[in-house]
Scaffold this active site. Structure first.
Site, PDB file in Angstrom:
ATOM      1  N   TRP A  67      -4.855  -6.065  -0.827  1.00  0.00           N
ATOM      2  CA  TRP A  67      -4.164  -4.944  -1.625  1.00  0.00           C
ATOM      3  C   TRP A  67      -3.373  -4.491  -0.420  1.00  0.00           C
ATOM      4  CZ3 TRP A  67      -5.591  -1.569   2.362  1.00  0.00           C
ATOM      5  CH2 TRP A  67      -6.756  -1.537   3.054  1.00  0.00           C
ATOM      6  N   PRO A 121      -4.897 -10.548  -8.518  1.00  0.00           N
ATOM      7  CA  PRO A 121      -4.655  -9.447  -7.729  1.00  0.00           C
ATOM      8  C   PRO A 121      -5.829  -8.633  -6.865  1.00  0.00           C
ATOM      9  CG  PRO A 121      -3.751  -8.854  -9.525  1.00  0.00           C
ATOM     10  CD  PRO A 121      -4.291 -10.337  -9.828  1.00  0.00           C
ATOM     11  N   GLY A 143      -7.727 -12.315   3.149  1.00  0.00           N
ATOM     12  CA  GLY A 143      -8.647 -11.338   3.183  1.00  0.00           C
ATOM     13  C   GLY A 143      -9.661 -11.283   4.256  1.00  0.00           C
ATOM     14  N   GLU A 169      -6.462 -17.356   4.971  1.00  0.00           N
ATOM     15  CA  GLU A 169      -5.607 -16.314   6.205  1.00  0.00           C
ATOM     16  C   GLU A 169      -6.373 -15.126   6.247  1.00  0.00           C
ATOM     17  OE1 GLU A 169      -4.330 -13.260   7.851  1.00  0.00           O
ATOM     18  OE2 GLU A 169      -2.895 -13.069   5.934  1.00  0.00           O
ATOM     19  N   CYS A 171      -3.766  -7.308   8.873  1.00  0.00           N
ATOM     20  CA  CYS A 171      -4.440  -8.146   9.874  1.00  0.00           C
ATOM     21  C   CYS A 171      -3.873  -8.442  10.883  1.00  0.00           C
ATOM     22  CB  CYS A 171      -4.571  -9.485   8.737  1.00  0.00           C
ATOM     23  SG  CYS A 171      -2.935 -10.140   8.332  1.00  0.00           S
ATOM     24  N   GLU A 205     -12.760  -5.871  13.372  1.00  0.00           N
ATOM     25  CA  GLU A 205     -11.518  -5.340  12.925  1.00  0.00           C
ATOM     26  C   GLU A 205     -11.109  -3.889  12.644  1.00  0.00           C
ATOM     27  OE1 GLU A 205      -8.065  -7.633  10.415  1.00  0.00           O
ATOM     28  OE2 GLU A 205      -9.941  -7.453   9.410  1.00  0.00           O
TER      29      GLU A 205
END
Length: 510
Positions: free
Chosen positions: A162, A187, A242, A264, A298, A409
């Site tokens: 998203w 999506p 994601g 990724e 990311c 993260e």
């Protein structure tokens, strides 16, 4: 239930609310829907089909049928279709930016920036369609020729996030369409409408029914729907962007039938500032990288390492610049920092900030708390209008490697500064992570610059540069940040191709 669209569009036809399968707008077989919520207000403003596993076969079968014709379409025609799509997206850029802002929460200026970035992929892959080449050579055995041909792999499934929904779709679909593959996109539940708008424009560009299908679904139905899409026997390629946790699940599902995949995944990216760096340059790059989309990228700077000689000065500069950010709804004029996209993002950010302070960090800017306690109010995150998902930017000093922010993260407007003394020390600390997506280093020492490129463990290294993602640049990480490349010359399209080796024996003299 009726919904009110909180903005006006020049082209109202762009807003589609149903899934798109084989050229038709369709409901879920169950008839169920889920709501699309504006992160800036927590108000639901649209609803889309809540597709489940039972809806998958029609979409995959459609794309497989379309593949039989699309795979033999000549490269020039594929390029023309991608370019026609590119021009239609460009014409509707302002409208798409508005939809994007009300789905993700990012400021309108950033939404326009994502569109500009995204259009680089359609432009680039239109050219790549005609740059797919095989090979021929004379082998060691007499009277033989060996040649390699490249062909599209088949139906591709794209599972997109998203945070940059338009960019991720165009980066994946652009490469797939250039290669001659068809695609079914799922999506994110937060951002289905931008994807449906792209599907509408793809149909207007001339892509045949089934080449680009879209299945929307809720957060609850995402796991079973995704699993059904991946495991379908006609799915030949899976591309996922994601978290690392979910990426491992996707990889496991693909491994069952040895399906080709590109992953990724998450990042824990170090941003290193040496004593000899141009601090103004480093700060400018950090500001754009860190606070973009409220820190939800990311490749954002996750751990800010500053050498002892400039630590205090750089901290002061960062606090001064960051305090000037204007927080507000992404659609409001002048907003430079919008909300995070989901209330669960605020919960994690608060926990990380609290953990850092508990272990000795000092909060020199911000509160580390959600504005108006919106995550604690009943109905938060359910479209009931209890308030947006805001947190004023946080800057922490005195960070150490035992804190959560060093290990996880940080997908929020929270920045932590780590002090270091030597190059050897900071390289070791920068690499002390299971992730390896991107790293950044700022120095005017040319020898050190080269050492940073060689020694930092990441798939992408920014040297006196922040965000370097572009259509012509291979994008992808190492270690637990995934495998495969998206964008770049040859490598991205290669992810959607198979190679066949042919050996031909010649009779007679020549």
């Amino acid at each position: 239930m009726s919904y009110k669209v909180p903005f006006e569009l020049k082209n109202p036809d762009l807003l589609k609310y149903d899934s798109y399968v084989h050229g038709e707008w369709v409901k879920a077989k169950s008839g169920k829907t889920f709501e699309v919520v504006d992160p800036g207000s927590d108000k639901a403003w649209a609803a889309c089909p809540d597709n489940a596993a039972e809806d998958v076969d029609n979409a995959i079968q459609s794309s497989h049928k379309a593949f039989q014709e699309y795979k033999v379409l000549n490269p020039r025609k594929r390029a023309e279709l991608i370019l026609a799509w590119h021009h239609l997206i460009t014409e509707n850029k302002d409208d798409l930016a508005k939809i994007l802002t009300y789905e993700t929460g990012k400021p309108l200026a950033e939404s326009h920036g994502e569109l500009t970035y995204s259009l680089g992929f359609t432009w680039w892959f239109a050219g790549e369609a005609e740059r797919i080449q095989g090979a021929i050579q004379t082998p060691s055995a007499p009277n033989r020729r060996m040649f390699v041909v490249k062909q599209p792999i088949g139906v591709a499934v794209a599972l997109v996030p998203w945070n940059f929904p338009i960019a991720m779709i165009l980066r994946k679909a652009g490469a797939a369409f250039a290669a001659g593959c068809t695609m079914v996109v799922k999506p994110s539940p937060e951002t289905p409408l931008t994807c449906l708008s792209l599907a509408y424009l793809a149909s207007k560009a001339g892509f045949a029914p089934g080449v680009f299908n879209v299945l929307t679904t809720s957060l609850e139905n995402t796991p079973p729907l995704s699993e059904a899409m991946i495991l379908h026997p006609l799915t030949k390629k899976v591309t996922f962007t994601g978290s690392t946790r979910v990426g491992k699940l996707v990889a496991g599902l693909c491994a069952r039938n040895l399906k080709k995949s590109t992953l990724e995944l998450g990042g824990n990216c170090p941003f290193i500032v040496f004593d000899d760096a141009n601090l103004d340059q480093a700060l400018e790059q950090f500001m754009a990288l860190k606070w973009r989309h409220a820190g939800q990228a990311c490749i954002t700077a996750n751990r800010l390492y500053v050498q002892a000689g400039v630590y205090d000065k750089f901290t002061q500069m960062l606090v001064e610049r960051t305090s000037k950010l204007k927080m507000g709804h992404g659609g409001e004029e002048g907003t430079t920092l919008g909300p995070v996209t989901t209330p669960r993002g605020l919960v994690k950010a608060q926990a990380q900030a609290e953990d850092a302070v508990k272990l000795g960090a000092k909060m020199v800017l911000g509160t580390g708390k959600a504005e108006k306690n919106s995550t604690e109010e009943e109905g938060a995150g359910k479209g009931q209008g209890v308030g947006g998902y805001f947190m004023s930017p946080v800057v922490l000093t005195g960070m150490t490697s035992d804190m959560l922010m060093a290990k996880e993260e940080t997908f929020a407007p929270v920045a932590g500064l780590f002090k270091f003394d030597t190059e050897e020390e900071v390289v070791k600390r920068a690499n002390e992570t299971s992730m390896g997506l991107a790293s950044y280093a700022f120095t005017k020492n040319v020898d050190r610059m080269w050492r940073m490129l060689e020694n930092l463990e990441a798939g992408m290294i920014g040297l006196n540069t922040g965000n370097s993602s572009a259509a012509e640049s291979p994008f992808g990480g190492i270690k637990e940040s995934g495998y495969g490349k998206e964008s770049g010359k040859d490598v991205a399209v290669r992810e959607y191709l198979i190679e066949k080796t042919g050996t031909f024996t010649i009779e007679g003299q020549y």
